[in-house]
Design a protein around this motif. Structure first.
Motif, PDB file in Angstrom:
ATOM      1  N   SER A 293       0.746  -1.281   0.126  1.00 40.79           N
ATOM      2  CA  SER A 293       0.117   0.015   0.116  1.00 40.79           C
ATOM      3  C   SER A 293       0.876   1.183   0.216  1.00 40.79           C
ATOM      4  N   GLY A 294       0.309   2.228  -0.552  1.00 42.49           N
ATOM      5  CA  GLY A 294       0.927   3.283  -0.584  1.00 42.49           C
ATOM      6  C   GLY A 294       0.239   4.651  -1.088  1.00 42.49           C
ATOM      7  N   THR A 295       0.899   5.657  -1.211  1.00 39.93           N
ATOM      8  CA  THR A 295       0.400   7.013  -1.724  1.00 39.93           C
ATOM      9  C   THR A 295       0.454   7.121  -3.523  1.00 39.93           C
ATOM     10  N   ILE A 310       3.158   4.207  -6.831  1.00 43.38           N
ATOM     11  CA  ILE A 310       2.845   4.374  -5.623  1.00 43.38           C
ATOM     12  C   ILE A 310       4.043   4.598  -4.572  1.00 43.38           C
ATOM     13  N   GLU A 311       4.094   5.393  -3.872  1.00 46.27           N
ATOM     14  CA  GLU A 311       5.078   5.626  -2.872  1.00 46.27           C
ATOM     15  C   GLU A 311       4.746   4.957  -1.592  1.00 46.27           C
ATOM     16  N   SER A 312       5.836   4.044  -1.105  1.00 47.08           N
ATOM     17  CA  SER A 312       5.654   3.362   0.164  1.00 47.08           C
ATOM     18  C   SER A 312       7.027   3.407   0.956  1.00 47.08           C
ATOM     19  N   GLY A 330      -2.141  11.229  -4.726  1.00 43.77           N
ATOM     20  CA  GLY A 330      -2.359  11.480  -3.209  1.00 43.77           C
ATOM     21  C   GLY A 330      -3.154  10.437  -2.726  1.00 43.77           C
ATOM     22  N   GLU A 331      -4.074   9.748  -3.458  1.00 43.16           N
ATOM     23  CA  GLU A 331      -5.028   8.758  -2.991  1.00 43.16           C
ATOM     24  C   GLU A 331      -4.068   7.580  -2.393  1.00 43.16           C
ATOM     25  N   GLN A 332      -4.744   6.993  -1.285  1.00 39.95           N
ATOM     26  CA  GLN A 332      -4.095   5.689  -0.731  1.00 39.95           C
ATOM     27  C   GLN A 332      -4.276   4.445  -1.594  1.00 39.95           C
ATOM     28  N   LEU A 333      -3.454   3.662  -2.022  1.00 39.49           N
ATOM     29  CA  LEU A 333      -3.922   2.807  -2.734  1.00 39.49           C
ATOM     30  C   LEU A 333      -3.214   1.384  -2.431  1.00 39.49           C
ATOM     31  N   THR A 334      -3.995   0.276  -2.639  1.00 43.12           N
ATOM     32  CA  THR A 334      -3.264  -1.141  -1.863  1.00 43.12           C
ATOM     33  C   THR A 334      -3.211  -1.852  -3.180  1.00 43.12           C
TER      34      THR A 334
END
Lengths: 356, 308
Positions: A293-295, A310-312, A330-334
């Motif tokens: 998960s990350g942004t 995504i950045e984690s 900017g959304e959180q995504l898994t």
């Protein structure tokens, strides 16, 4: 038509060795692509096959005959160059006929051969033109025509598409492939572009630093890369590699979470877990596998799919989402990839751990 | 430029009301004006002055009077002019091919030499930097009889009789031509080398794969692709040989023009008519003839060698 065999082939320039004793056996009628970053020795290898570079060690056999000490013209090969190498002071017909310079055919037979090649390549209307009046794609076709007329034992292509624009490159790729199907001539094609390698090759030879890393069909290389280099080189975008430390029954990712690891891959303490962006999709983790998960940092909309960066924990991971489902920045995504789609590498040796 | 336009814009003057295109035109012409005025004053005006002078009998001691084409009739009836005309063309038709052939052969092989390439190239270029006067004196010394002249020394040690060189009516012209050719080689070699280097290596590689021999590569690829260089050098060196003067003047200072005018070129004749006999009108007519010859030969060469 002939086989091409390289046996412990070495090339040295003074003190520096650029090709370190490579072995390769190319079957009759096969289309082999040598691929690798610049300076990996792929062009040098091709030029040694052509006879444009002297061989420092080992042996090259074309059709079973050792050609080490033969002049280029005695090897019965034809070569297509990156900058076409067609002569600006001659017409298209004369340029194509140049391939027959040494042939003993009569004038009318030569003309017939040239017309035949021009017909195959769609150049019949252009035979009287000068190269300066042709487009890049047409010029490259003239160069291929010159190679074709002689009916050589093998075609050698040295990055022939690099000077063309993207659209023309795709088109010429198909044309060369179609031509190979029709003529069935053994071909060796050098490129630094993995897409060209994947789309054209019967077999791909991945090279780095003058050594062959892996030889295989495009799908073999995609599915079973032997090391991190090949894994990252083949496939676009590049495979994600996530560091993890192995413990009893699984591995802990440095950016959090854990993954089930097959016993064969748990032979080293520190491993890298690889996941192709196409396999890493936003879905619920109901099957075992890799979950991150990350942004959302960057979104690349391609139409057919959407690439999501995504950045984690300071690391950027590339996944993909369906074309019409575009996440917000900017959304959180898994993202989740099933276990059978994961790759495992030893961090220290960079070798693949388990054949999948 | 921007400073000016800002100032003008602030004052709302004529400049600010002009379109960008008009401003560019004004700037372009104001820069072009300097060399243009310079050339008109230094080059074109004297040229037209010479055309005018050639129709007068000006001799600096008396005022010029218009005589029409009389100077030209006199020139065409003058046996010295035809002798000089023949000499000038001999310099041209011997000098241009010989110097181009030698410089091409040197450049062709020097291009393959890696060992001390720059040094050898510099050596060939050195004569081009030397003044013609110094060079002519050295060559004059070469041509002396035994025991002073190097060439005659060498010939006699080989058992060949001494040659008169500059003292002979038949040998003088080639003897004067040799240092002129030698002096121009360096420049031509450099230009040929640049031309050879500009031919992509893959052309040669493709030719080797197609099975061409070295000779065939030279004939079918190198020479045709070198054509622009060749045209430039032919025109450039032709003009040089048609205007030959300092080599001839300095190698025979006590007797400029050689025995029985056997080495005298057109420019030397002009020089002597103007500054020994002070017949300015007559000299101007000779200059106009030289100008026409240069113009015609250059145009013919450019036309013949143009890409068809």
């Amino acid at each position: 038509m002939a086989t091409v065999e390289l046996d412990r082939l070495v090339k040295r320039y003074g003190q520096t060795t650029v090709v370190h004793g490579i072995d390769l056996s190319i079957r009759d009628g096969e289309f082999v692509v040598l691929v690798g970053p610049s300076g990996c020795g792929k062009s040098t290898t091709l030029r040694m096959i052509a006879g444009l570079e002297e061989i420092s060690g080992g042996e090259i056999r074309i059709g079973g005959r050792v050609v080490n000490d033969l002049q280029p013209r005695e090897r019965n090969i034809a070569m297509v160059f990156q900058n076409y190498a067609i002569y600006p002071h001659m017409s298209v017909a004369d340029n194509i006929a140049f391939g027959l310079y040494r042939s003993k055919l009569s004038k009318s037979e030569k003309r017939q051969r040239v017309e035949q090649a021009a017909e195959t390549l769609g150049l019949s209307q252009l035979l009287d033109r000068r190269p300066s009046a042709l487009s890049g794609g047409q010029r490259q076709r003239v160069a291929i025509g010159r190679a074709m007329v002689r009916d050589p034992a093998a075609f050698l292509f040295d990055e022939p598409l690099s000077n063309l624009d993207a659209q023309l490159r795709t088109q010429m790729r198909i044309e060369i492939k179609r031509l190979h199907h029709r003529l069935g001539t053994t071909s060796v094609f050098v490129t630094h572009d993995q897409v060209e390698a994947m789309t054209m090759a019967d077999r791909i030879v991945v090279m780095r630093d003058g050594r062959i890393l892996q030889v295989g069909t495009p799908l073999e290389l995609y599915e079973n890369p032997v090391d991190i280099f090949t894994a990252r080189f083949i496939g676009s975008p590049t495979m994600n590699l996530l560091p993890a430390s192995v413990r009893e029954g699984g591995a802990d990712l440095t950016l959090g979470g854990s993954v089930q690891v097959p016993p064969a891959a748990a032979t080293s303490a520190d491993i890298l877990i690889g996941a192709r962006p196409q396999d890493l999709v936003p879905s619920s983790p109901d099957v075992p596998g890799l979950t991150v998960s990350g942004t959302v940092a960057v979104v690349e909309t391609l139409g057919s799919e959407t690439l999501v960066h995504i950045e984690s924990a300071g690391q950027t991971i590339i996944g993909s989402a369906p074309g019409r489902q575009i996440p917000q920045i900017g959304e959180q995504l898994t993202l989740h990839a099933p276990a059978e789609r994961l790759y495992y590498f030893d961090t220290a040796t960079e070798k693949a751990l388990a054949a999948r | 430029m921007s400073a000016v336009s800002h100032r003008e814009a602030a004052s709302g003057g004529l400049w600010s009301r002009m379109s960008l295109g008009q401003k560019q035109v004004i700037w372009a012409w104001s820069f072009l004006a300097v060399p243009l005025v310079f050339y008109v004053v230094i080059r074109f005006w004297p040229t037209f002055q010479a055309f005018y002078l050639s129709t007068t009998d000006w001799t600096i001691t008396k005022p010029a009077a218009f005589v029409g084409l009389e100077n030209y009739w006199r020139l065409f009836e003058d046996p010295l002019f035809w002798q000089v005309f023949r000499n000038t063309f001999l310099y041209l038709i011997l000098g241009t091919p010989i110097s181009l052939l030698i410089s091409f052969v040197v450049a062709y092989y020097l291009d393959r030499v890696r060992f001390m390439h720059s040094f050898i190239r510099a050596l060939y270029f050195l004569p081009f930097l030397t003044t013609a006067a110094a060079m002519a004196w050295v060559w004059r010394w070469f041509y002396q009889p035994v025991p002073i002249g190097v060439i005659n020394d060498l010939l006699s040690s080989l058992g060949v009789p001494q040659q008169p060189f500059l003292r002979s009516t038949t040998q003088a012209l080639p003897a004067v031509l040799a240092p002129a050719v030698w002096a121009g080689l360096g420049f031509q070699i450099i230009i040929f080398l640049a031309g050879l280097r500009a031919i992509p290596v893959t052309y040669y590689e493709a030719a080797r794969i197609d099975g061409l021999s070295e000779g065939a590569i030279l004939r079918k690829i190198t020479l045709p692709l070198l054509k622009p260089t060749l045209v430039f050098l032919v025109v450039f060196s032709s003009i040089g040989f048609l205007r030959i003067f300092d080599q001839v003047y300095n190698i025979n200072t006590n007797d400029p023009g050689g025995p029985l005018n056997s080495t005298k070129p057109l420019v030397l004749m002009i020089y002597q008519t103007a500054f020994s006999s002070y017949e300015m009108g007559y000299a101007a007519a000779q200059t106009v003839v030289l100008f026409v010859i240069l113009l015609v030969i250059s145009l013919v060469q450019l036309r013949l060698m143009r890409d068809r």
